[in-house]
Design a protein around this motif. Structure first.
Motif, PDB file in Angstrom:
ATOM      1  N   VAL A 148     125.528 -22.527  28.105  1.00 54.96           N
ATOM      2  CA  VAL A 148     124.230 -23.108  28.464  1.00 54.96           C
ATOM      3  C   VAL A 148     123.806 -22.669  29.861  1.00 54.96           C
ATOM      4  O   VAL A 148     122.639 -22.336  30.099  1.00 54.96           O
ATOM      5  CB  VAL A 148     124.295 -24.645  28.361  1.00 54.96           C
ATOM      6  N   GLU A 152     120.392 -20.601  31.043  1.00 52.33           N
ATOM      7  CA  GLU A 152     119.451 -21.117  32.039  1.00 52.33           C
ATOM      8  C   GLU A 152     119.255 -20.159  33.209  1.00 52.33           C
ATOM      9  O   GLU A 152     118.345 -20.359  34.022  1.00 52.33           O
ATOM     10  CB  GLU A 152     119.935 -22.473  32.566  1.00 52.33           C
ATOM     11  N   ASP A 154     117.793 -17.355  35.042  1.00 50.36           N
ATOM     12  CA  ASP A 154     116.570 -16.558  34.914  1.00 50.36           C
ATOM     13  C   ASP A 154     116.740 -15.254  35.691  1.00 50.36           C
ATOM     14  O   ASP A 154     116.465 -15.176  36.886  1.00 50.36           O
ATOM     15  CB  ASP A 154     115.371 -17.343  35.454  1.00 50.36           C
ATOM     16  N   PRO A 215     124.626 -25.321  38.258  1.00 53.10           N
ATOM     17  CA  PRO A 215     124.048 -26.366  37.393  1.00 53.10           C
ATOM     18  C   PRO A 215     123.791 -27.675  38.136  1.00 53.10           C
ATOM     19  O   PRO A 215     122.754 -28.306  37.940  1.00 53.10           O
ATOM     20  CB  PRO A 215     125.121 -26.554  36.305  1.00 53.10           C
ATOM     21  N   ARG A 219     120.079 -29.421  39.001  1.00 55.27           N
ATOM     22  CA  ARG A 219     119.734 -30.789  38.623  1.00 55.27           C
ATOM     23  C   ARG A 219     119.338 -31.630  39.836  1.00 55.27           C
ATOM     24  O   ARG A 219     118.464 -32.491  39.748  1.00 55.27           O
ATOM     25  CB  ARG A 219     120.902 -31.436  37.865  1.00 55.27           C
ATOM     26  N   GLN A 222     115.827 -30.700  40.632  1.00 60.41           N
ATOM     27  CA  GLN A 222     114.919 -31.288  39.658  1.00 60.41           C
ATOM     28  C   GLN A 222     114.751 -32.788  39.884  1.00 60.41           C
ATOM     29  O   GLN A 222     113.626 -33.311  39.847  1.00 60.41           O
ATOM     30  CB  GLN A 222     115.452 -31.027  38.248  1.00 60.41           C
ATOM     31  N   GLN A 343     116.008 -20.888  23.350  1.00 55.77           N
ATOM     32  CA  GLN A 343     116.889 -21.546  24.316  1.00 55.77           C
ATOM     33  C   GLN A 343     116.888 -23.059  24.134  1.00 55.77           C
ATOM     34  O   GLN A 343     117.926 -23.715  24.262  1.00 55.77           O
ATOM     35  CB  GLN A 343     116.473 -21.170  25.736  1.00 55.77           C
ATOM     36  N   LYS A 344     115.722 -23.631  23.810  1.00 52.66           N
ATOM     37  CA  LYS A 344     115.661 -25.086  23.587  1.00 52.66           C
ATOM     38  C   LYS A 344     116.470 -25.469  22.353  1.00 52.66           C
ATOM     39  O   LYS A 344     117.187 -26.474  22.352  1.00 52.66           O
ATOM     40  CB  LYS A 344     114.207 -25.529  23.426  1.00 52.66           C
ATOM     41  N   THR A 347     120.182 -25.111  23.328  1.00 55.34           N
ATOM     42  CA  THR A 347     120.552 -26.104  24.332  1.00 55.34           C
ATOM     43  C   THR A 347     120.652 -27.500  23.716  1.00 55.34           C
ATOM     44  O   THR A 347     121.583 -28.255  24.013  1.00 55.34           O
ATOM     45  CB  THR A 347     119.529 -26.109  25.485  1.00 55.34           C
ATOM     46  N   GLU A 351     124.186 -28.911  24.514  1.00 54.52           N
ATOM     47  CA  GLU A 351     124.282 -29.560  25.822  1.00 54.52           C
ATOM     48  C   GLU A 351     124.810 -30.984  25.725  1.00 54.52           C
ATOM     49  O   GLU A 351     125.666 -31.401  26.514  1.00 54.52           O
ATOM     50  CB  GLU A 351     122.926 -29.543  26.526  1.00 54.52           C
TER      51      GLU A 351
END
Length: 480
Positions: A148, A152, A154, A215, A219, A222, A343-344, A347, A351
């Protein structure tokens, strides 16, 4: 309707009686043709076993069932998940990422706390021979998680980003790596395990000082709503470049350590480069076409199956080559199509299982290995303080100074340094690899786990300081 109701118990009762009659008759049979009754008449009273009360028999049976490997593993998973969720919730309550609480939960369930205050219970719930099962589950969870993380990443944003990110990222690796190797020079004679050469020990100390938890950083950015700010974008790009570079260095370090000889290391590196080239330039284009075609045909199960096969094959190939299965899982994620829908889909499938179920097992497994009680002497805590100084000074200081040299403000430079200093999960992955390879002693392993926890814990308060400084500066500029 009444006939049907009457017919049902008649049929069940009739065949039930027949089954009971056959079992009753069969209970007198033995393999040599004699009956149990005949055997009983020839037995002497002295051979009759001691009778056990029904209550004792039930209790013995329950204890035996609880100690069965599968029942024990399920009990461990239940306890791990409940404890991890509790400590993760407490961490969020004090403004920390859940990963901090989960690491603390692992340490609490290990010998550092549970084993100290309730040694018999700890030995019953987490016996030494059950560690292998937990380790395998945690490795599977990490492989899913690294897949995962790879998705993610990029790479296009990294290519298009300014020169600043690459400079800050590489400086935040080279400077702490140098300090880690320098630290290894002083602590190697006392803390290195027997039969471990200085090169292996120094390289692992260097990589342990220079890793960033991409990761966890993503987060945090975010959660604090920094994703659209220049600070957040720069930090994410720096961490992504840092992540790729650090994992490549880790792969090289593992190759050198496992190979033993220079010739073996060269052969392993050549195979690793061929594997990397095949994944990026052969398998990636084919996967893009195949998965896009399957997605267009609404064959989502086929997309997931193909992704899983790619993940498992890549992890297997990396492990066989000698660069660790987690690197292969990460690479499998990198070569997945960049389409958001693909990807969604992947994931969503992976995930929750990896983050909510399997990763807490990894944290607790790490905690079971962490023996803080080994640091009972004052000079050991002095060494831990030196490790903290090198870790924070190298990573936070190196990132902050480089960001300032690249034209960032002092507050943004401190923010970038604080975020790059976040180690979290990725540091624990590196430490467990080093521990499994026999490079890190239990004392150094415990110190580095505490360092990973402390540096991750520092991120939130440091970002709060950056926020207050920015607010004060804006307020002063408005008054002026």
């Amino acid at each position: 309707m009444n006939k049907r109701l009457l017919l049902y118990p008649l049929i069940i009762g009739f065949f039930g009686c027949l089954i009971w009659f056959i079992i009753r008759q069969g209970s007198h049979l033995t393999t040599d043709g004699t009956t149990h009754a005949n055997i009983a008449t020839t037995a002497t009273p002295a051979t009759t076993p001691a009778t056990v009360s029904s209550a004792e028999s039930v209790w013995i049976s329950l204890v035996h069932n609880v100690q069965h490997p599968l029942a024990l593993l399920l009990l461990q998973i239940i306890l791990i998940l409940l404890t991890a969720r509790l400590f993760g919730w407490l961490a969020n309550k004090i403004g920390q990422p859940a990963v901090v609480g989960e690491i603390v939960a692992g340490i609490c369930l290990g010998p550092s706390l549970l084993g100290m205050f309730w040694s018999s219970g700890s030995a019953f719930i987490f016996p030494a021979d059950s560690f292998k099962n937990l380790q395998f589950l945690s490795q599977i969870g990490l492989a899913f998680f690294m897949f995962v993380v790879g998705m993610e990443l990029d790479t296009h944003k990294m290519k298009n980003k300014a020169h600043d990110a690459v400079m800050i990222s590489h400086a935040s690796i080279v400077f702490p790596f140098f300090l880690g190797v320098l630290l290894a020079y002083y602590i190697y004679p006392q803390f290195s395990p027997a039969n471990v050469n200085f090169l292996s020990f120094a390289l692992f100390m260097g990589i342990a000082m220079s890793i960033t938890a991409f990761p966890v950083l993503a987060r945090i950015v975010q959660e604090r709503k920094l994703s659209g700010t220049p600070l957040g974008l720069l930090a994410i790009t720096c961490a992504a470049a840092d992540d790729v570079t650090a994992w490549c260095i880790l792969a090289v370090v593992i190759t050198i350590v496992k190979a033993g000889t220079l010739w073996s290391a060269v052969v392993t590196m050549v195979m690793a480069l061929l594997f990397l080239g095949a994944m990026l330039y052969v398998l990636k284009p084919w996967l893009n076409k195949k998965i896009i075609k399957l997605q267009a045909a609404n064959k989502q199960k086929s997309v997931v199956a193909l992704a899983f096969i790619t993940l498992l094959f890549s992890a297997w190939a990396a492990e066989v080559i000698g660069i660790h299965a987690l690197f292969g899982a990460f690479l499998a994620g990198v070569i997945m199509p960049a389409e958001v829908s693909v990807q969604k889909l992947l994931t969503d499938k992976l995930e929750d299982v990896s983050v909510l179920l399997l990763l807490p097992i990894f944290f607790v497994f790490t905690g079971l290995r962490t023996q803080i009680g080994l640091l009972g002497q004052g000079h050991l805590w002095a060494v831990f303080g030196l490790i903290m100084l090198v870790a924070v000074g190298g990573k936070l200081g190196g990132s902050m100074l480089t960001a300032k040299l690249m034209g960032q403000s002092w507050s943004d430079s401190l923010g970038i340094g604080a975020l790059m200093n976040t180690r979290g999960l990725m540091e624990l992955v590196v430490l467990n690899i080093g521990y499994d390879l026999g490079i890190l002693s239990p004392e150094i392993f415990a110190m580095l786990v505490l360092m990973a926890l402390a540096t991750t814990f520092m991120t939130g308060p440091l970002l709060d300081i950056v926020k207050k400084v920015e607010e004060s500066r804006l307020h002063a500029s408005q008054i002026g």
